[in-house]
Design a protein around this motif. Structure first.
Motif, PDB file in Angstrom:
ATOM      1  N   ILE A  87       0.728  -1.255  -0.065  1.00  0.00           N
ATOM      2  CA  ILE A  87      -0.024  -0.081   0.137  1.00  0.00           C
ATOM      3  C   ILE A  87       0.905   1.232   0.084  1.00  0.00           C
ATOM      4  O   ILE A  87       0.501   2.310  -0.618  1.00  0.00           O
ATOM      5  CB  ILE A  87      -0.994  -0.081   1.189  1.00  0.00           C
ATOM      6  N   GLY A  88       1.937   1.267   0.691  1.00  0.00           N
ATOM      7  CA  GLY A  88       3.023   2.457   0.692  1.00  0.00           C
ATOM      8  C   GLY A  88       3.417   2.641  -0.772  1.00  0.00           C
ATOM      9  O   GLY A  88       3.538   3.963  -0.917  1.00  0.00           O
ATOM     10  N   ASP A  89       3.871   1.552  -1.409  1.00  0.00           N
ATOM     11  CA  ASP A  89       4.372   1.796  -2.713  1.00  0.00           C
ATOM     12  C   ASP A  89       3.174   2.121  -3.497  1.00  0.00           C
ATOM     13  O   ASP A  89       3.483   3.350  -4.503  1.00  0.00           O
ATOM     14  CB  ASP A  89       5.050   0.485  -3.286  1.00  0.00           C
ATOM     15  N   LEU A  90       2.159   1.759  -3.335  1.00  0.00           N
ATOM     16  CA  LEU A  90       1.145   2.197  -4.465  1.00  0.00           C
ATOM     17  C   LEU A  90       0.678   3.574  -4.240  1.00  0.00           C
ATOM     18  O   LEU A  90       0.416   4.310  -5.289  1.00  0.00           O
ATOM     19  CB  LEU A  90      -0.255   1.289  -4.111  1.00  0.00           C
ATOM     20  N   GLU A  91       0.671   4.011  -3.047  1.00  0.00           N
ATOM     21  CA  GLU A  91       0.643   5.540  -2.704  1.00  0.00           C
ATOM     22  C   GLU A  91       1.420   6.455  -3.236  1.00  0.00           C
ATOM     23  O   GLU A  91       1.172   7.530  -3.930  1.00  0.00           O
ATOM     24  CB  GLU A  91       0.094   5.623  -0.947  1.00  0.00           C
ATOM     25  N   TYR A  92       2.783   5.843  -3.098  1.00  0.00           N
ATOM     26  CA  TYR A  92       3.861   6.750  -3.582  1.00  0.00           C
ATOM     27  C   TYR A  92       3.857   6.877  -4.925  1.00  0.00           C
ATOM     28  O   TYR A  92       3.963   7.867  -5.467  1.00  0.00           O
ATOM     29  CB  TYR A  92       5.170   6.135  -2.917  1.00  0.00           C
ATOM     30  N   TYR A  93       3.714   5.497  -5.642  1.00  0.00           N
ATOM     31  CA  TYR A  93       3.876   5.707  -7.339  1.00  0.00           C
ATOM     32  C   TYR A  93       2.737   6.340  -7.888  1.00  0.00           C
ATOM     33  O   TYR A  93       2.635   7.145  -8.822  1.00  0.00           O
ATOM     34  CB  TYR A  93       4.022   4.364  -7.781  1.00  0.00           C
ATOM     35  N   SER A  94       1.311   6.344  -6.994  1.00  0.00           N
ATOM     36  CA  SER A  94       0.428   6.971  -7.565  1.00  0.00           C
ATOM     37  C   SER A  94       0.372   8.486  -7.550  1.00  0.00           C
ATOM     38  O   SER A  94       0.066   9.392  -8.505  1.00  0.00           O
ATOM     39  CB  SER A  94      -0.945   6.622  -6.537  1.00  0.00           C
ATOM     40  N   LYS A  95       1.102   8.908  -6.252  1.00  0.00           N
ATOM     41  CA  LYS A  95       1.487  10.387  -6.159  1.00  0.00           C
ATOM     42  C   LYS A  95       2.570  10.868  -7.206  1.00  0.00           C
ATOM     43  O   LYS A  95       2.457  11.974  -7.945  1.00  0.00           O
ATOM     44  CB  LYS A  95       1.829  10.774  -5.133  1.00  0.00           C
ATOM     45  N   GLN A  96       3.585  10.034  -7.554  1.00  0.00           N
ATOM     46  CA  GLN A  96       4.559   9.990  -8.523  1.00  0.00           C
ATOM     47  C   GLN A  96       3.763  10.448  -9.953  1.00  0.00           C
ATOM     48  O   GLN A  96       4.221  11.168 -10.806  1.00  0.00           O
ATOM     49  CB  GLN A  96       5.523   8.958  -8.425  1.00  0.00           C
ATOM     50  N   MET A  97       3.047   9.300 -10.228  1.00  0.00           N
ATOM     51  CA  MET A  97       2.448   9.402 -11.568  1.00  0.00           C
ATOM     52  C   MET A  97       1.577  10.625 -11.951  1.00  0.00           C
ATOM     53  O   MET A  97       1.719  11.221 -12.971  1.00  0.00           O
ATOM     54  CB  MET A  97       1.208   8.184 -11.618  1.00  0.00           C
ATOM     55  N   LYS A  98       0.859  11.288 -10.780  1.00  0.00           N
ATOM     56  CA  LYS A  98       0.182  12.655 -10.665  1.00  0.00           C
ATOM     57  C   LYS A  98       1.177  13.637 -10.977  1.00  0.00           C
ATOM     58  O   LYS A  98       0.943  14.610 -11.858  1.00  0.00           O
ATOM     59  CB  LYS A  98      -0.559  12.812  -9.713  1.00  0.00           C
ATOM     60  N   ASP A  99       2.409  13.616 -10.336  1.00  0.00           N
ATOM     61  CA  ASP A  99       3.111  14.789 -10.544  1.00  0.00           C
ATOM     62  C   ASP A  99       3.988  14.684 -11.975  1.00  0.00           C
ATOM     63  O   ASP A  99       4.047  15.721 -12.643  1.00  0.00           O
ATOM     64  CB  ASP A  99       4.290  14.544  -9.361  1.00  0.00           C
ATOM     65  N   LYS A 100       4.170  13.451 -12.464  1.00  0.00           N
ATOM     66  CA  LYS A 100       4.880  13.374 -13.793  1.00  0.00           C
ATOM     67  C   LYS A 100       3.797  13.798 -14.626  1.00  0.00           C
ATOM     68  O   LYS A 100       4.003  14.312 -15.782  1.00  0.00           O
ATOM     69  CB  LYS A 100       5.459  11.958 -13.948  1.00  0.00           C
ATOM     70  N   TRP A 101       2.420  13.535 -14.558  1.00  0.00           N
ATOM     71  CA  TRP A 101       1.659  13.772 -15.623  1.00  0.00           C
ATOM     72  C   TRP A 101       1.526  15.323 -15.532  1.00  0.00           C
ATOM     73  O   TRP A 101       1.147  16.075 -16.743  1.00  0.00           O
ATOM     74  CB  TRP A 101       0.241  13.159 -15.147  1.00  0.00           C
ATOM     75  N   LYS A 102       1.484  16.096 -14.373  1.00  0.00           N
ATOM     76  CA  LYS A 102       1.565  17.350 -14.483  1.00  0.00           C
ATOM     77  C   LYS A 102       2.586  18.041 -15.160  1.00  0.00           C
ATOM     78  O   LYS A 102       2.506  19.080 -15.848  1.00  0.00           O
ATOM     79  CB  LYS A 102       1.409  18.090 -13.091  1.00  0.00           C
ATOM     80  N   ASP A 103       3.687  17.501 -14.925  1.00  0.00           N
ATOM     81  CA  ASP A 103       4.894  18.087 -15.521  1.00  0.00           C
ATOM     82  C   ASP A 103       4.889  18.059 -17.148  1.00  0.00           C
ATOM     83  O   ASP A 103       5.075  18.866 -17.873  1.00  0.00           O
ATOM     84  CB  ASP A 103       6.271  17.118 -15.089  1.00  0.00           C
ATOM     85  N   ALA A 104       4.347  16.797 -17.543  1.00  0.00           N
ATOM     86  CA  ALA A 104       4.189  16.574 -18.771  1.00  0.00           C
ATOM     87  C   ALA A 104       3.016  17.281 -19.530  1.00  0.00           C
ATOM     88  O   ALA A 104       3.262  18.011 -20.725  1.00  0.00           O
ATOM     89  CB  ALA A 104       3.902  14.985 -19.096  1.00  0.00           C
TER      90      ALA A 104
ATOM     91  N   GLY B 123      -0.837  -4.449   3.470  1.00  0.00           N
ATOM     92  CA  GLY B 123      -1.433  -3.431   4.318  1.00  0.00           C
ATOM     93  C   GLY B 123      -0.102  -2.612   4.897  1.00  0.00           C
ATOM     94  O   GLY B 123       1.091  -2.868   4.579  1.00  0.00           O
ATOM     95  N   ARG B 124      -0.560  -1.582   5.927  1.00  0.00           N
ATOM     96  CA  ARG B 124       0.451  -0.983   6.444  1.00  0.00           C
ATOM     97  C   ARG B 124       1.486  -1.717   7.334  1.00  0.00           C
ATOM     98  O   ARG B 124       1.238  -2.709   7.761  1.00  0.00           O
ATOM     99  CB  ARG B 124      -0.075   0.125   7.574  1.00  0.00           C
ATOM    100  N   ARG B 125       2.786  -1.335   7.281  1.00  0.00           N
ATOM    101  CA  ARG B 125       3.508  -2.213   8.134  1.00  0.00           C
ATOM    102  C   ARG B 125       3.860  -1.580   9.490  1.00  0.00           C
ATOM    103  O   ARG B 125       3.750  -0.281   9.712  1.00  0.00           O
ATOM    104  CB  ARG B 125       5.109  -2.182   7.393  1.00  0.00           C
ATOM    105  N   ALA B 126       4.064  -2.643  10.422  1.00  0.00           N
ATOM    106  CA  ALA B 126       4.276  -2.015  11.779  1.00  0.00           C
ATOM    107  C   ALA B 126       5.630  -1.409  11.959  1.00  0.00           C
ATOM    108  O   ALA B 126       6.570  -1.612  11.223  1.00  0.00           O
ATOM    109  CB  ALA B 126       4.138  -3.295  12.833  1.00  0.00           C
TER     110      ALA B 126
END
Lengths: 157, 136
Positions: A87-104, B123-126
């Motif tokens: 989930i952490g990676d998904l959130e991070y890459y989702s944000k990165q995708m948005k930022d890169k789309w804005k740049d493009a 999910g979230r990691r501890a």
């Protein structure tokens, strides 16, 4: 009927203007803005058109290269997002995708503005060559008198 | 001359054609209700071993498929983590954790744990917890 008359008059006006314009200058200005003006001795305008066209084209090339890079980065982020399972990676890459789309998207806007400017300068240069030229003017003239001669170089801006 | 002009016009059209829109529409917002991090994550030291335990509520257990256990790289600040074990929900229900034995004595190890939901999203990691092995 009125519209047809207007169109015919416009064509007549345009063609008469084209015919009265120096053909070589129009051709050279078609090839590159400002070139025709240079050929007909109007160096100031020629330099202005050439300079602004070069700046617009250079900016366009740079913006295009940067746009391609942003699109590549966007595709890369999109690929990482698709492959992510945390989930952490998904959130991070989702944000990165948005930022890169804005740049493009920003770079795409710059590209469009610069392409418009390049075409506009080209059109203005052509219009200037057709309507704004002075075909009678000789850029360099020489006058020979009894004991002297006079060379005159004229500049138009 | 006309051919020359046509050539340049074609070049300009090619160039403008290269300016095609490739970035598409704006990416949609990502919203996903991921499983929460396990609570009360603790490490108990043993002889050449470490026992990890954590709590997870029955409602969340019902949504979980398995647990991932990672070890934190001790040589990297902020550390990379490497998966070292996977516990199924059935295994967790039996033991409420896991044990690592045959470890070197008097060494510190740090671990991270997380739950994976039924669709395979982790999910979230501890927060990382550390423990030091002891000698008998």
């Amino acid at each position: 009927m009125r519209l047809v008359t207007v169109i015919l008059l416009t064509i007549l006006f345009f063609s008469s203007a084209v015919c009265s314009a120096p053909v070589d200058g129009v051709v050279y200005s078609t090839l590159f803005p400002g070139w025709g003006q240079m050929k007909t001795g109007r160096y100031g305008r020629g330099t202005l058109f050439m300079g602004t066209e070069l700046i617009a084209l250079t900016g366009l090339v740079i913006a295009n290269i940067q746009y391609d890079r942003d699109v590549e980065a966007l595709e890369y982020s999109s690929q990482l997002f698709k492959n992510a399972t945390y989930i952490g990676d998904l959130e991070y890459y989702s944000k990165q995708m948005k930022d890169k789309w804005k740049d493009a998207d920003k770079m795409d806007s710059y590209r469009k503005v610069l392409a418009g400017a390049a075409i506009g300068i080209w059109a203005i240069s052509l219009i200037d060559m057709i309507w704004g030229s002075d075909a009678e003017e000789v850029p360099i003239s020489m006058e020979i008198n009894k004991n002297e001669f006079l060379i005159t170089k004229s500049f138009k801006f | 001359m006309l051919r020359r002009i046509s050539f340049y016009v074609v070049i300009i059209l090619f160039f403008l054609g290269g300016c095609s829109d490739e970035h598409g529409t704006s990416p949609t917002s990502f919203e996903y209700e991921a499983l929460p991090a396990p609570g009360n994550f603790e490490i108990t030291s043993g002889s050449y071993s470490l026992t990890l335990s954590w709590d997870y509520s029955p409602e969340n257990i019902a949504l979980a498929k398995e647990f991932f256990v990672y070890v934190v790289d001790p040589y990297q600040y902020g550390g990379n983590i490497y998966p070292v074990d996977t516990l199924t929900v059935a295994e967790y229900n039996t033991s409420k954790g896991c044990t690592f034995d045959k470890l070197a004595a008097n060494m510190e190890f740090c671990f991270v744990v997380s739950a994976v939901d039924l669709s395979g999203i982790e999910g979230r990691r501890a927060e990382a917890e550390c423990g030091t092995t002891s000698a008998p």
